[in-house]
Design a protein around this motif. Structure first.
Motif, PDB file in Angstrom:
ATOM      1  N   UNK A  95       8.782 -31.586  16.087  1.00  0.00           N
ATOM      2  CA  UNK A  95       9.137 -31.793  17.490  1.00  0.00           C
ATOM      3  C   UNK A  95       8.257 -30.997  18.432  1.00  0.00           C
ATOM      4  N   UNK A 154       3.579 -30.860  16.604  1.00  0.00           N
ATOM      5  CA  UNK A 154       2.925 -32.165  16.553  1.00  0.00           C
ATOM      6  C   UNK A 154       2.560 -32.676  17.960  1.00  0.00           C
ATOM      7  N   UNK A 155       3.518 -32.734  18.932  1.00  0.00           N
ATOM      8  CA  UNK A 155       3.149 -33.178  20.271  1.00  0.00           C
ATOM      9  C   UNK A 155       2.062 -32.307  20.907  1.00  0.00           C
ATOM     10  N   UNK A 166      -0.314 -30.565  19.412  1.00  0.00           N
ATOM     11  CA  UNK A 166      -1.610 -30.808  18.809  1.00  0.00           C
ATOM     12  C   UNK A 166      -2.204 -32.119  19.304  1.00  0.00           C
ATOM     13  N   UNK A 167      -1.356 -33.177  19.308  1.00  0.00           N
ATOM     14  CA  UNK A 167      -1.839 -34.481  19.750  1.00  0.00           C
ATOM     15  C   UNK A 167      -2.303 -34.411  21.212  1.00  0.00           C
TER      16      UNK A 167
END
Lengths: 344, 377
Positions: free
Chosen positions: B351, B354-355, B357-358
């Motif tokens: 949660x 990941x966001x 890094x993207x």
């Protein structure tokens, strides 16, 4: 059922991943059609810069894809308390028709994504983007696979209803129902363990040859996939039985549970890594014929094959340890002796 | 291998020093990131801990409950049903339970009245829960009186209070003797609130439930597993709801990190330009920037998670308590047992990291492809 934190995380990861890969497809088409390293045009320079973005994005996305395979299985196991009759991941995956297809597609994505990462790694070692077309061609094949996995997974999670009675792994793997895994369980433990031993020996022999001569990595890749399948079958038919110490409990998922000390992870992580690295070695070897990779590709191939062999060896050692420490006697010593040709 | 490790170490060293050169920006990013992790981790830790608490409490409850239904409403069950149930093979024991609710006007709160069978309570005496002690400031030896169903007064002498350790279930308890209970509510002998049945073999529970259903069609059968499942679903749902509400903040966070990563100062651009001029490749610059992101991510994750742990298990989760556990006058005061779940940590990682890094990939790439001559000119 969508309001479950782990489900939201899995859906988020596969949605973002699929979007990213899909968004790279137009670029992949452009590369396939217009890539020309000899040209110094603005468009070519722009494309060369763009490849860095796509590679970095895909590395992040594909790594998340690998992590979410583990999360998916772990979550399936955890959710089993929500469904009547489900006692482990098998029950949860059986709640509707999309459970097992999601798992299989995710494993397929796992292999495809790892193969792509190896390809990307090999390509980045050459100064003149030697594999760029192969890489983007593979990306175009990967996109639909990932989209399919994301779609089936969404269908699975949307269709999860807590009032459905799921079947537990004991009915599935040892009852009269006809599923593939049921047939796997029907294979005699002696045969499956012997098959595993033969497969591992063959893999090791092929690996040694590939390491010594630098050839035969493609054969090694094929063999490691075969060994992967044989090993999974041995887990269902014999190794899991040794872990549970119950002659009729053949479940590949219950060994992941805390009751059995999560030993499943010690079996599966080396096995998956070994199979994937074996495939990676098979990808790296043909690249050695390209001039700019003549030095780097064999090195990568050796590293892949070497780590893959270590993975298989670790898997074999863990399996052996599980069998030795088990209190269950599945194969009687007399029969073992007669199989080996000794006197009972 | 050695060389590879050394290369990573040098890269890490370089990224740490470059982060510390932009202290203000890094600390700002770290603060926001930590706050996000803290928020989400608090929600997850709290709901997991409370779910476990419910499971531990229910582990000791009877396997099967049988309630009589009249016109779709719960009604008193006659004792003769007990005999029918005891005849079913596999039933270990069955007993009638007496319980109900009593509204106390003095405290404006509802108590849960129960008649314990082991140990029995003497008539005229009462054992009260921690919450009742609090609202009535009652001590052992005090007298409490209530109006019975017919208007007459029933008096109780407080015998003792239940310790706070089990507050989650006992805070509003009011344990009385069977005679007092029947007198208070006018329930005739031979009638019970419901029947509790214990079954020795857990695999027979559903079969026994089926048999009871066939023998006593006017009853509703509640299985312990069903209650557990319901709790699980309810808490999952609440947790998921809260996370969806917090999705806005995750999105805002992703936009923020995108902004931060793309707003490169002239200094930073020059730095990258120089790096490329001395021979760094685009891939190396990307790796350096990703490593910086990783350092920020992992520190924020660790600090945020530890703060959330302290918030939930040492400070009673003051921020989310009302949403996640509901509300009542006599709410128990309790400390949750600390519990960290692997799945939950993995989910939280997805949660937050990941966001982030993207969101930072594109800005990092933009920074990394600059031509050295344009920035150094």
């Amino acid at each position: 059922m969508l309001f479950q934190p782990a489900i939201i995380a899995l859906l988020l990861a596969s949605l973002v991943g699929t979007l990213m890969v899909a968004a790279s497809v137009p670029f992949a088409v452009r590369v396939m059609r217009r890539w020309d390293t000899a040209s110094g045009s603005e468009a070519q320079l722009e494309m060369e810069k763009r490849t860095y973005l796509v590679s970095t994005l895909l590395v992040v996305v594909l790594l998340s894809e690998l992590a979410s395979l583990i999360l998916f299985v772990f979550n399936a196991d955890r959710m089993s308390s929500l469904f009547v009759g489900a006692m482990c991941a098998v029950g949860t995956l059986n709640v509707n028709d999309f459970g097992f297809p999601t798992l299989y597609l995710r494993i397929a994505v796992f292999f495809a994504a790892s193969a792509w990462l190896v390809l990307n790694h090999v390509d980045s070692r050459g100064f003149d983007y030697p594999l760029v077309r192969v890489k983007y061609g593979a990306l175009m094949a990967l996109a639909p696979l990932m989209a399919a996995a994301a779609g089936v997974q969404l269908a699975y999670f949307l269709g999860l209803r807590a009032d459905v009675i799921a079947s537990c792994c004991s009915t599935l793997f040892s009852g009269a129902t006809q599923v593939t895994s049921d047939k796997l369980a029907a294979i005699a433990p002696e045969a499956s363990l012997a098959g595993l031993a033969v497969a591992l020996i063959l893999v090791m022999a092929a690996g040694r040859r590939a390491l010594a001569t630098g050839k035969g990595a493609v054969a090694y890749a094929v063999l490691s996939l075969v060994a992967f399948v044989v090993a999974m079958e041995a887990v269902v038919a014999a190794i899991s039985v040794y872990v549970y110490e119950l002659p009729h409990h053949h479940c590949p998922f219950c060994i992941l549970k805390g009751e059995y000390g999560h030993v499943g992870y010690a079996l599966y992580l080396p096995l998956f890594a070994a199979a994937v690295l074996g495939v990676g070695g098979g990808i790296a070897q043909p690249a050695a014929s390209l001039a700019s990779l003549a030095e780097a590709a064999p090195r990568i191939m050796r590293r892949c094959v070497g780590s893959s062999m270590a993975g298989f060896a670790l898997f074999g050692a863990v399996a052996l340890w599980l069998i030795v420490r088990s209190h269950l006697i599945l194969i009687e010593p007399e029969r073992l002796l007669s199989i080996l040709g000794g006197q009972p | 291998m050695r060389g590879w490790l050394n290369k990573q170490r040098n890269l890490l060293d370089f990224s740490l020093s470059s982060l510390s050169r932009r202290r203000g920006k890094t600390l700002g990013m770290l603060a926001v990131y930590t706050a996000i992790v803290f928020l989400l981790a608090s929600v997850m830790l709290f709901s997991h801990a409370i779910r476990r608490e419910a499971a531990t409490v229910l582990a000791k409850s009877p396997e099967v409950l049988v309630q009589r239904m009249v016109a779709g409403r719960h009604d008193l069950i006659p004792a003769r049903h007990l005999d029918a149930i005891k005849g079913i093979r596999g039933v270990q024991s069955a007993e009638g339970r007496l319980w109900g609710y009593l509204f106390d006007p003095a405290a404006a709160a509802n108590y849960t009245l129960m008649v314990p069978t082991n140990p029995r309570i003497e008539p005229g005496k009462v054992v009260i829960g921690d919450g009742v002690v609090r609202v009535r400031s009652a001590d052992p030896g005090d007298l409490m009186s209530f109006r019975a169903h017919d208007g007459s007064l029933v008096q109780f002498k407080v015998e003792s209070a239940i310790s706070r350790d089990s507050a989650l279930v006992s805070t509003d308890l009011f344990l009385v003797a069977e005679e007092d209970f029947r007198r208070l509510f006018g329930i005739a002998p031979g009638l019970f609130t419901d029947l509790a049945i214990s079954v020795r073999n857990p695999r027979e529970v559903t079969k026994i439930a089926e048999k009871i259903d066939a023998a006593l069609p006017d009853t509703r059968i509640i299985l312990r597993d069903e209650i557990l499942r319901t709790y699980e679903s309810v808490f999952d749902w609440r947790e998921g709801m809260l996370l969806v509400l917090l999705a806005g903040s995750i999105l805002a966070f992703a936009i923020f990190s995108w902004e931060k990563a793309s707003g490169l100062s002239a200094e930073e651009r020059r730095e990258i330009g120089i790096l490329k001029a001395v021979g760094w490749e685009t891939g190396d610059v990307i790796r350096l920037k990703m490593l910086e992101g990783l350092v920020v991510s992992l520190s924020a994750f660790l600090v945020g998670y530890l703060l959330a742990y302290a918030h939930v298990f040492h400070f009673g989760a003051g921020l989310f308590e009302p949403v996640l556990k509901g509300w009542a006058v006599l709410y128990p005061k309790y400390k949750l047992a600390p519990f960290v779940d692997e799945l939950q940590v993995a989910t939280l990682f997805f949660f937050t990291v990941f966001p982030y890094t993207i969101a930072t990939v594109v800005p990092i790439w933009r920074a990394a492809i600059v031509d050295p001559d344009t920035v150094m000119r």
